[in-house]
Scaffold this active site. Structure first.
Site, PDB file in Angstrom:
ATOM      1  N   GLU A   1       9.522  -4.017  13.003  1.00  0.00           N
ATOM      2  CA  GLU A   1       9.282  -2.935  12.046  1.00  0.00           C
ATOM      3  C   GLU A   1       7.963  -2.290  12.473  1.00  0.00           C
ATOM      4  O   GLU A   1       6.912  -2.943  12.458  1.00  0.00           O
ATOM      5  CB  GLU A   1       9.139  -3.487  10.624  1.00  0.00           C
ATOM      6  CG  GLU A   1       8.840  -2.392   9.618  1.00  0.00           C
ATOM      7  CD  GLU A   1       8.594  -2.896   8.198  1.00  0.00           C
ATOM      8  OE1 GLU A   1       7.898  -3.915   8.025  1.00  0.00           O
ATOM      9  OE2 GLU A   1       9.077  -2.247   7.258  1.00  0.00           O
TER      10      GLU A   1
ATOM     11  N   PHE B   1       0.821  -1.227   0.000  1.00  0.00           N
ATOM     12  CA  PHE B   1       0.000   0.000   0.000  1.00  0.00           C
ATOM     13  C   PHE B   1       0.843   1.261   0.000  1.00  0.00           C
ATOM     14  O   PHE B   1       0.380   2.318  -0.402  1.00  0.00           O
ATOM     15  CB  PHE B   1      -0.946   0.004   1.214  1.00  0.00           C
ATOM     16  CG  PHE B   1      -0.272   0.412   2.507  1.00  0.00           C
ATOM     17  CD1 PHE B   1      -0.062   1.745   2.823  1.00  0.00           C
ATOM     18  CD2 PHE B   1       0.181  -0.549   3.406  1.00  0.00           C
ATOM     19  CE1 PHE B   1       0.579   2.122   3.996  1.00  0.00           C
ATOM     20  CE2 PHE B   1       0.832  -0.187   4.580  1.00  0.00           C
ATOM     21  CZ  PHE B   1       1.024   1.154   4.875  1.00  0.00           C
TER      22      PHE B   1
ATOM     23  N   LYS C   1      -1.075  -6.773  -9.283  1.00  0.00           N
ATOM     24  CA  LYS C   1      -2.064  -6.978  -8.204  1.00  0.00           C
ATOM     25  C   LYS C   1      -1.702  -5.955  -7.129  1.00  0.00           C
ATOM     26  O   LYS C   1      -0.835  -6.184  -6.286  1.00  0.00           O
ATOM     27  CB  LYS C   1      -1.957  -8.414  -7.669  1.00  0.00           C
ATOM     28  CG  LYS C   1      -3.190  -8.985  -6.996  1.00  0.00           C
ATOM     29  CD  LYS C   1      -3.713  -8.184  -5.831  1.00  0.00           C
ATOM     30  CE  LYS C   1      -2.908  -8.312  -4.576  1.00  0.00           C
ATOM     31  NZ  LYS C   1      -3.310  -7.335  -3.522  1.00  0.00           N
TER      32      LYS C   1
ATOM     33  N   SER D   1       5.434  -6.953   3.255  1.00  0.00           N
ATOM     34  CA  SER D   1       5.989  -7.294   4.565  1.00  0.00           C
ATOM     35  C   SER D   1       6.760  -8.617   4.501  1.00  0.00           C
ATOM     36  O   SER D   1       6.533  -9.438   3.611  1.00  0.00           O
ATOM     37  CB  SER D   1       4.861  -7.388   5.587  1.00  0.00           C
ATOM     38  OG  SER D   1       3.970  -8.407   5.189  1.00  0.00           O
TER      39      SER D   1
ATOM     40  N   GLU E   1      -5.003  -3.777  -1.900  1.00  0.00           N
ATOM     41  CA  GLU E   1      -6.443  -3.505  -1.885  1.00  0.00           C
ATOM     42  C   GLU E   1      -6.778  -2.256  -1.061  1.00  0.00           C
ATOM     43  O   GLU E   1      -7.901  -1.785  -1.063  1.00  0.00           O
ATOM     44  CB  GLU E   1      -7.226  -4.726  -1.380  1.00  0.00           C
ATOM     45  CG  GLU E   1      -6.879  -5.215   0.021  1.00  0.00           C
ATOM     46  CD  GLU E   1      -5.684  -6.176   0.061  1.00  0.00           C
ATOM     47  OE1 GLU E   1      -4.649  -5.908  -0.570  1.00  0.00           O
ATOM     48  OE2 GLU E   1      -5.797  -7.190   0.786  1.00  0.00           O
TER      49      GLU E   1
ATOM     50  N   CYS F   1       9.609   1.746   3.513  1.00  0.00           N
ATOM     51  CA  CYS F   1      10.517   0.634   3.850  1.00  0.00           C
ATOM     52  C   CYS F   1      11.936   1.132   4.040  1.00  0.00           C
ATOM     53  O   CYS F   1      12.769   0.421   4.570  1.00  0.00           O
ATOM     54  CB  CYS F   1      10.487  -0.421   2.767  1.00  0.00           C
ATOM     55  SG  CYS F   1      11.087   0.223   1.217  1.00  0.00           S
TER      56      CYS F   1
HETATM   57  P1  NAD Z   1       1.612  -6.635   2.973  1.00  0.00           P
HETATM   58  O1  NAD Z   1       2.668  -7.683   3.010  1.00  0.00           O
HETATM   59  O2  NAD Z   1       0.524  -6.696   3.962  1.00  0.00           O
HETATM   60  O3  NAD Z   1       0.897  -6.617   1.527  1.00  0.00           O
HETATM   61  C1  NAD Z   1       1.637  -6.604   0.330  1.00  0.00           C
HETATM   62  C2  NAD Z   1       0.836  -7.293  -0.750  1.00  0.00           C
HETATM   63  O4  NAD Z   1       0.605  -8.651  -0.388  1.00  0.00           O
HETATM   64  C3  NAD Z   1      -0.537  -6.660  -0.997  1.00  0.00           C
HETATM   65  O5  NAD Z   1      -0.774  -6.608  -2.373  1.00  0.00           O
HETATM   66  C4  NAD Z   1      -1.479  -7.613  -0.284  1.00  0.00           C
HETATM   67  O6  NAD Z   1      -2.744  -7.678  -0.898  1.00  0.00           O
HETATM   68  C5  NAD Z   1      -0.772  -8.949  -0.380  1.00  0.00           C
HETATM   69  N1  NAD Z   1      -1.047  -9.820   0.768  1.00  0.00           N
HETATM   70  C6  NAD Z   1      -1.268  -9.430   2.050  1.00  0.00           C
HETATM   71  N2  NAD Z   1      -1.486 -10.501   2.836  1.00  0.00           N
HETATM   72  C7  NAD Z   1      -1.391 -11.585   2.042  1.00  0.00           C
HETATM   73  C8  NAD Z   1      -1.521 -12.984   2.281  1.00  0.00           C
HETATM   74  N3  NAD Z   1      -1.760 -13.484   3.498  1.00  0.00           N
HETATM   75  N4  NAD Z   1      -1.364 -13.824   1.238  1.00  0.00           N
HETATM   76  C9  NAD Z   1      -1.107 -13.350   0.015  1.00  0.00           C
HETATM   77  N5  NAD Z   1      -0.981 -12.034  -0.267  1.00  0.00           N
HETATM   78  C10 NAD Z   1      -1.116 -11.153   0.730  1.00  0.00           C
HETATM   79  O7  NAD Z   1       2.387  -5.225   3.036  1.00  0.00           O
HETATM   80  P2  NAD Z   1       1.751  -3.777   3.159  1.00  0.00           P
HETATM   81  O8  NAD Z   1       1.238  -3.585   4.532  1.00  0.00           O
HETATM   82  O9  NAD Z   1       0.884  -3.475   2.005  1.00  0.00           O
HETATM   83  O10 NAD Z   1       3.070  -2.891   2.962  1.00  0.00           O
HETATM   84  C11 NAD Z   1       3.933  -2.561   4.000  1.00  0.00           C
HETATM   85  C12 NAD Z   1       5.115  -3.501   4.063  1.00  0.00           C
HETATM   86  O11 NAD Z   1       5.809  -3.471   2.813  1.00  0.00           O
HETATM   87  C13 NAD Z   1       6.158  -3.084   5.094  1.00  0.00           C
HETATM   88  O12 NAD Z   1       6.617  -4.235   5.747  1.00  0.00           O
HETATM   89  C14 NAD Z   1       7.270  -2.465   4.259  1.00  0.00           C
HETATM   90  O13 NAD Z   1       8.546  -2.495   4.828  1.00  0.00           O
HETATM   91  C15 NAD Z   1       7.206  -3.293   3.037  1.00  0.00           C
HETATM   92  N6  NAD Z   1       7.795  -2.608   1.913  1.00  0.00           N
HETATM   93  C16 NAD Z   1       9.034  -3.039   1.501  1.00  0.00           C
HETATM   94  C17 NAD Z   1       9.663  -2.392   0.460  1.00  0.00           C
HETATM   95  C18 NAD Z   1      11.001  -2.851  -0.009  1.00  0.00           C
HETATM   96  O14 NAD Z   1      11.442  -2.370  -1.030  1.00  0.00           O
HETATM   97  N7  NAD Z   1      11.662  -3.777   0.671  1.00  0.00           N
HETATM   98  C19 NAD Z   1       9.037  -1.309  -0.173  1.00  0.00           C
HETATM   99  C20 NAD Z   1       7.777  -0.906   0.260  1.00  0.00           C
HETATM  100  C21 NAD Z   1       7.170  -1.578   1.310  1.00  0.00           C
END
Ligand code: NAD
Length: 495
Positions: free
Chosen positions: A380, A149, A173, A226, A176, A281
């Site tokens: 984090e 997000f 994808k 994450s 959401e 991040c």
């Molecule tokens: P998230 O892991 O909750 O979601 C990321 C994606 O995975 C979304 O599209 C979501 O729909 C999907 N997703 C969520 N739960 C899932 C599941 N159980 N099974 C399958 N797909 C699933 O992350 P977020 O809260 O949207 O974003 C924040 C996180 O992203 C933080 O941990 C941040 O550090 C990380 N991030 C990392 C970088 C990097 O370059 N390393 C960059 C931006 C964000």
């Protein structure tokens, strides 16, 4: 309630699954739309359209692909304000943060404009008598990107710019939580000349993600999000035979050596810790104060915080917006509630700020005397909470950071070039900043992560992105010596 669609085969397509997820305006706390969540059948239909589109996109000339990237760049620049507004209204970040996100994303489009040069292979003449060897980079087919997000425009651009320019069809994808920006980018890509099926937006949750991970016609998956989900994506995607790059979470440290310029370091810590409400991040989460500089740096940061204006993106003076959801706000606030009990000192508590009454706001917070083993240090937090930990020596600072499970970025603030150079050798993280708090590489390098910050062996975007979205074919060729050939060309052979 407005329902947000998919983008399949060059058009908006409503979801038929009957499942939706709420989309909030984080600055008001109110639901502003719903997003339709793809079923397995909808994923299958989108992949089939992309697979069909690949047949002709594969044939598009390099100059055509480059021309389309240039056209998209012009359109996105002309519509910058609209993209910024869409980011701000669903994510909550203030327009200056959204504009920064877009600028960093657009670097990747500019990089991909150079695709004719980037796809050059290698050639070795006369490896043996009359034998040449050359290598070609070819696209994979249909590839997918699953994004978080926190950067709804930039992170998709990290992926789709190179994926499409290298000749693949890309299925996005998005999160959401803020799904609309992706649709607007799809519209602009279409106007720029990207054919139907080459860029798809599939809105969805775990159902769509699992269908992508298991789909036999998807060759590769790029993920940013994450750490637990990154690990899941990597293990499931590779078990299904896919190429996977999965970037996870982070806990970025900023070392401040005793000789640092205090004002420069404090300004950097404030912008890097609280920009985008800490939902980055590469946000600085821990200041590691070395030697006797602890009191001075804590004081310098603390005195800046009351001047940081927190408010909605519609307030032109706001510098920090709300968090993404009410639930996330409560989780971040719980770290402040627990910090004193763990032995830390809450210097500035953002829960006490005079905040807008609506929306998911939390003020900038500063916690001192933080140590490993405390939740506020180990986790984090992904919010506007900056921790300070104090150590006696440079060696202790390095050991502390190297012991952390994450390995995304580390910055050092010092006037000592030798110490800064030494950190490059010593530190076990991917991205290092020297008097630069957020060392996100420019688009012609690549973004990575070590340890729990990246699963797989491929960094993202830049040269690594070109490698990830192509596979190499190597040709060994022999042509008969014309002088000895018996084929009649109808004219005399000369050498
Ligand atoms: P998230 O892991 O909750 O979601 C990321 C994606 O995975 C979304 O599209 C979501 O729909 C999907 N997703 C969520 N739960 C899932 C599941 N159980 N099974 C399958 N797909 C699933 O992350 P977020 O809260 O949207 O974003 C924040 C996180 O992203 C933080 O941990 C941040 O550090 C990380 N991030 C990392 C970088 C990097 O370059 N390393 C960059 C931006 C964000």
């Amino acid at each position: 309630m407005r329902v947000i669609d998919h983008w399949i085969n060059g058009a908006l397509v409503p979801s038929t699954s009957g499942r939706t997820s709420p989309v909030y305006n984080p600055a008001t706390g109110k639901q502003q739309a719903s997003v339709g969540l793809a079923s397995v059948a909808e994923v299958d239909a989108a992949v089939a359209a992309a697979k069909e589109a690949f047949k002709s996109w594969r044939l598009a000339s390099l100059s055509k692909r480059s021309e389309i990237m240039f056209a998209f760049r012009e359109l996105a620049n002309a519509n910058r304000a609209k993209i910024v507004e869409l980011i701000s209204i669903e994510h909550g970040k203030v327009p200056s943060d959204a504009a920064g996100e877009l600028a960093r994303g657009m670097e990747n489009i500019e990089f991909a404009c150079g695709i004719p040069a980037l796809l050059k292979g290698g050639f070795s003449e006369q490896v043996s008598g009359g034998v040449d060897v050359y290598s070609i980079k070819q696209p994979l087919g249909v590839v997918a990107g699953i994004t978080p997000f926190n950067f709804p425009a930039m992170v998709p651009m990290w992926m789709f710019a190179n994926a499409i320019a290298t000749g693949n069809c890309f299925i996005l994808k998005p999160s959401e939580k803020d799904p609309s920006v992706a649709l607007y980018l799809a519209e602009l890509l279409s106007q720029a000349g990207v054919p139907p099926g080459v860029f798809t937006v599939l809105q969805g949750d775990k159902v769509a993600v699992d269908a992508i991970l298991e789909h036999p016609d998807i060759a590769a998956v790029s993920f940013v999000g994450s750490t637990p989900i990154a690990k899941y994506i990597y293990t499931t995607g590779t078990a299904n035979g896919k190429r996977v790059q999965a970037l996870g979470g982070a806990k970025n440290h900023m070392i401040v050596l005793p000789d640092a310029d205090i004002n420069m370091a404090a300004d950097a810590a404030v912008s890097a810790a609280y920009g985008s409400a800490g939902e980055r991040c590469m946000a600085v989460s821990v200041v590691v104060a070395v030697g006797n500089i602890g009191d001075a740096i804590v004081e310098a940061i603390a005195e800046r915080l009351p001047k940081l204006r927190v408010g909605p993106g519609t307030d032109p003076d706001a510098e920090m917006g709300p968090l993404i959801t009410g639930e996330h706000r409560e989780k971040v606030a719980s770290y402040l509630a627990g910090a004193a009990g763990e032995g830390a000192t809450v210097v500035v508590d953002g829960r006490d700020d005079d905040l807008p009454t609506e929306g998911f706001f939390l003020g900038a917070s500063l916690v001192d005397n933080v140590k490993p083993g405390m939740r506020v240090y180990d986790d984090e937090i992904f919010g506007p909470v900056l921790a300070v930990t104090r150590v006696d020596t440079y060696e202790e600072a390095v050991a502390l950071i190297n012991a952390h499970r994450y390995g995304n970025g580390t910055a050092i603030f010092t006037r000592d070039g030798g110490a800064a150079r030494q950190l490059q050798f010593d530190i076990n993280v991917d991205m290092v900043g020297i008097n630069v708090p957020i060392p996100v590489p420019v688009a012609y390098y690549s973004f990575g992560g070590w340890k729990a910050s990246l699963f797989g062996d491929s960094n993202m975007y830049g040269p690594a992105g070109i490698e990830f979205y192509t596979r190499t074919k190597t040709v060994t060729s022999r042509w008969p010596d014309p002088a000895t050939s018996s084929v009649d060309l109808g004219f005399p052979r000369t050498r």
